[in-house]
Scaffold this motif. Sequence first.
Motif, short mmCIF file in Angstrom:
data_model
loop_
_atom_site.label_atom_id
_atom_site.label_comp_id
_atom_site.label_asym_id
_atom_site.label_seq_id
_atom_site.Cartn_x
_atom_site.Cartn_y
_atom_site.Cartn_z
N ARG A 146 0.83 -1.21 0.00
CA ARG A 146 0.00 0.00 0.00
C ARG A 146 0.86 1.25 0.00
NH1 ARG A 146 -3.93 -0.02 4.84
NH2 ARG A 146 -4.39 2.02 3.93
N LEU A 147 1.89 1.22 0.82
CA LEU A 147 2.78 2.39 0.89
C LEU A 147 3.49 2.61 -0.45
CD1 LEU A 147 3.91 4.61 2.73
CD2 LEU A 147 5.77 3.05 3.33
N HIS A 148 3.91 1.54 -1.09
CA HIS A 148 4.57 1.65 -2.38
C HIS A 148 3.63 2.26 -3.42
CE1 HIS A 148 6.06 0.16 -6.31
NE2 HIS A 148 7.23 0.42 -5.77
N GLN A 149 2.36 1.83 -3.42
CA GLN A 149 1.38 2.36 -4.36
C GLN A 149 1.17 3.86 -4.18
OE1 GLN A 149 -2.06 -0.06 -3.59
NE2 GLN A 149 -1.24 -1.86 -4.66
N VAL A 150 1.25 4.32 -2.94
CA VAL A 150 1.04 5.74 -2.65
C VAL A 150 2.28 6.56 -2.98
CG1 VAL A 150 0.65 7.42 -0.80
CG2 VAL A 150 -0.71 5.33 -0.89
N LEU A 151 3.45 6.06 -2.58
CA LEU A 151 4.68 6.85 -2.67
C LEU A 151 5.28 6.91 -4.06
CD1 LEU A 151 6.68 6.08 0.58
CD2 LEU A 151 5.24 8.05 0.07
N ALA A 204 4.07 9.74 -6.39
CA ALA A 204 4.41 11.03 -5.78
C ALA A 204 5.91 11.30 -5.90
CB ALA A 204 3.97 11.06 -4.32
#
Length: 299
Positions: A68-73, A76
């Motif tokens: 999830r963090l990878h998908q967000v970061l 960006a």
Amino acid sequence: MIGGRVELRDIEIFLTLAEELHFGRTAERLHVTASRVSHAIKKQERRIGAPLFERNSRNVRLTPAGRRLHQVLEPAYRQIMSGIEQVSAGVRNLAGTLTLGTMGPQGWMVEEIVGRFRARHPGIELVHRDLNPVDPLTPLRSGEIDVAHLWLPVREPDLTLSPVTHASPLVLALAAGHPYADRESVCLEDFGDLTFVAHRSPIPASMEEAIQPFRTPAGRPVPRGQVVATWDDELKAVVSGEAVVACPAETARFYPWPSLVYLPVRDAAPLQWAFAWRSAHETPVVRALAEAVADAGEG
């Protein structure tokens, strides 16, 4: 990530490890140690409050929180790096002409800053003009030059200033036959006993006060005499014995006339210098010069 400040480098480490799934390869790719990679991931896991990677002796895998963090970061981060590259490319590709006015030896005093500017922006043609210290603002306001190198303070509402480039001790230039010529130094109170040049084109009061005050510390008036229009006029007035001139200490090195004596003004504050330009005509090229000054100060 929550719980404190996030370093861009830590985000880069996380994203690279998520791609490589190998601590050693991640460290090698980013030119850091494996312990630095491990420390960055542990710090991020503490901020998140959950493991980001599953580790065992055979492999490394993202956890659900890590995915999830990878998908967000990732998008960006790419947007940030793309923006930085766009701005950097724009700066590298600056072109045009910058006309710079400096006063005699002050061009030498800012040589390192100008060299830094030239190295960063080879596409910019830098044109030097000599700036008359008796009338330093007219060429700037007329557009004859883009940037003027001036002593401070400059309190003109239409002008913008760079950070300070350097400071110069103040000296007094006087004829070799002047009664004060055999002194080791003078003080500001002595100015009340001397006659200074007057300027045909008035210099802003704040600037003149910094170099040739109108009154001594005790309040006595500082006399003005011969009217001059150029720096050459000033030197000739001094050599003739009709007046004295206060000037930056570098002047003594560049104008070592045998008929001139330069005395330190022992209680005068050093002159500070900065680049100035018309606020309404600030350009990316001018801003690039100001950035070179700021970077020199940080160095």
